[in-house]
Design an enzyme around this catalytic site. Sequence first.
Site, PDB file in Angstrom:
ATOM      1  N   LYS A 234       2.551  10.520   8.438  1.00  0.00           N
ATOM      2  CA  LYS A 234       1.817  10.101   9.633  1.00  0.00           C
ATOM      3  C   LYS A 234       2.342  10.703  10.944  1.00  0.00           C
ATOM      4  CE  LYS A 234      -0.335   5.836   7.869  1.00  0.00           C
ATOM      5  NZ  LYS A 234      -1.755   6.028   8.062  1.00  0.00           N
TER       6      LYS A 234
ATOM      7  N   ASP B 152       9.205   2.833   1.828  1.00  0.00           N
ATOM      8  CA  ASP B 152       8.013   3.555   2.271  1.00  0.00           C
ATOM      9  C   ASP B 152       7.864   3.301   3.770  1.00  0.00           C
ATOM     10  OD1 ASP B 152       5.483   4.339   3.024  1.00  0.00           O
ATOM     11  OD2 ASP B 152       4.508   3.640   1.193  1.00  0.00           O
TER      12      ASP B 152
ATOM     13  N   PHE C 296       0.864  -1.195   0.000  1.00  0.00           N
ATOM     14  CA  PHE C 296       0.000   0.000   0.000  1.00  0.00           C
ATOM     15  C   PHE C 296       0.892   1.233   0.000  1.00  0.00           C
ATOM     16  CE2 PHE C 296      -2.432   3.513   1.628  1.00  0.00           C
ATOM     17  CZ  PHE C 296      -3.624   3.389   0.932  1.00  0.00           C
TER      18      PHE C 296
HETATM   19  N1  PLP Z   1       2.281   4.399   2.516  1.00  0.00           N
HETATM   20  C1  PLP Z   1       1.938   3.610   3.545  1.00  0.00           C
HETATM   21  C2  PLP Z   1       2.824   2.467   3.915  1.00  0.00           C
HETATM   22  C3  PLP Z   1       0.766   3.843   4.253  1.00  0.00           C
HETATM   23  O1  PLP Z   1       0.423   3.040   5.270  1.00  0.00           O
HETATM   24  C4  PLP Z   1      -0.050   4.929   3.878  1.00  0.00           C
HETATM   25  C5  PLP Z   1      -1.309   5.210   4.580  1.00  0.00           C
HETATM   26  O2  PLP Z   1      -1.845   4.402   5.278  1.00  0.00           O
HETATM   27  C6  PLP Z   1       0.348   5.735   2.790  1.00  0.00           C
HETATM   28  C7  PLP Z   1       1.521   5.441   2.150  1.00  0.00           C
HETATM   29  C8  PLP Z   1      -0.487   6.887   2.341  1.00  0.00           C
HETATM   30  O3  PLP Z   1      -0.395   7.922   3.245  1.00  0.00           O
HETATM   31  P1  PLP Z   1      -1.461   9.118   3.225  1.00  0.00           P
HETATM   32  O4  PLP Z   1      -2.777   8.529   3.606  1.00  0.00           O
HETATM   33  O5  PLP Z   1      -0.924  10.101   4.239  1.00  0.00           O
HETATM   34  O6  PLP Z   1      -1.470   9.670   1.847  1.00  0.00           O
END
Ligand code: PLP
Length: 388
Positions: free
Chosen positions: A243, A214, A127
């Site tokens: 986050k 990520d 994700f």
């Molecule tokens: N990358 C990861 C691993 C995530 O868990 C998330 C959100 O849950 C995102 C990217 C996307 O982040 P955002 O919701 O701040 O765009």
Amino acid sequence: MDHLLSCYQPLPVAFTHGEGVWLWDTDNNKYLDALSGIAVCSLGHAHPAITQVIKEQAGKLLHTSNVYEIPYQQELATAITQYAGLQRAFFCNSGAEANEAAIKLARLYGHTKEFQTPQIVVMEGSFHGRTLATLTATASRKAQAGFEPLVQGFVRVPFDDLDALHALSANQNEIAAVLIEPIQGEGGIHVPHKGYLSALRDLCTQQEWLLMLDEVQTGIGRTGKFYAYQHENILPDVVTSAKALGNGIPIGACLTGPLASNLFQPGKHATTFGGNPMVSRVALTVLETLHEDNLIENAARQGDYLIQGIQEAFSNNPHVIEIRGHGLMIGIELDCPARPLMQVGLAQGLLFNTAQTHVIRLLPPLILQQNEADEIIKRLVKVISSLN
Ligand code: PLP
């Protein structure tokens, strides 16, 4: 008529205030927050240092734009790259935006190698966000459906499978980068085997691929290190973060090491809000507080305690298939859909959410104390026993 677009299906509860790991709803019921706004409020709610800095900065200056120098942004870049062991930072407003920046860096890097169509390797179960490029990088067909045409230039391999990456290196000669979560969050809390990330680092170095991690969910102390890759003593080329960096004030960051630090030049990438004086100062305070209060060590300690306690509590429960996690990022895989249990959790005063269909996901604040970890276990036992 509901004037909100139907993007969410919220639970029927709203909160008025919080303190530490606790939240209160509009009827003054009290809940133990084992979700932290999905890994965001790591310092807990209404942390005095965060409240203070927001008040102070709000009375001085919120925003000027990147047309001008922003000293707090410079300071934040220095601090976070030091924690990361990297060189430079670009600040934006979310995890998806941080990943967009990383994806653009990978494309620029690929073009320096004169690739016609640079490819980014992504993982099954991943994700990365909901913008078009990050949605394409995300593994969920359900999330992608209806948004075609998706973005070109991604190839997918199984997670935690080095052979698949080696096979790819033999067949595909326009790979610019690998984009991967060190622990998959939305995909169901999947921790790769020990040594996977360092072997991946070696392969990327050997193949001259950028290793882009990520750390949007895993970062800023959640797994018991500042970034999860530090458990394996490696350095990636690009790291994305968001986050918990702002503890609730929206901020994202894309950090770079030597191979990626000079790819962006003025005019190549930008944002209006990113790294404004308010968010940068709050994020600096988050980093200072994590350090001063030893919260990363606390996350490691309480995480071990919580995982062990959950294992003991559910070792004989036929509905619990597996308990996975690292630090305060914990998944409990069930033999049945987990979402209905969120409502049961509300009745027990416990907040958590799910990942995939069958996994209960716990992401409590890093300020968690042992008696609060005990309380999470006690309430979870009641929630899961509702399955009998
Ligand atoms: N990358 C990861 C691993 C995530 O868990 C998330 C959100 O849950 C995102 C990217 C996307 O982040 P955002 O919701 O701040 O765009």
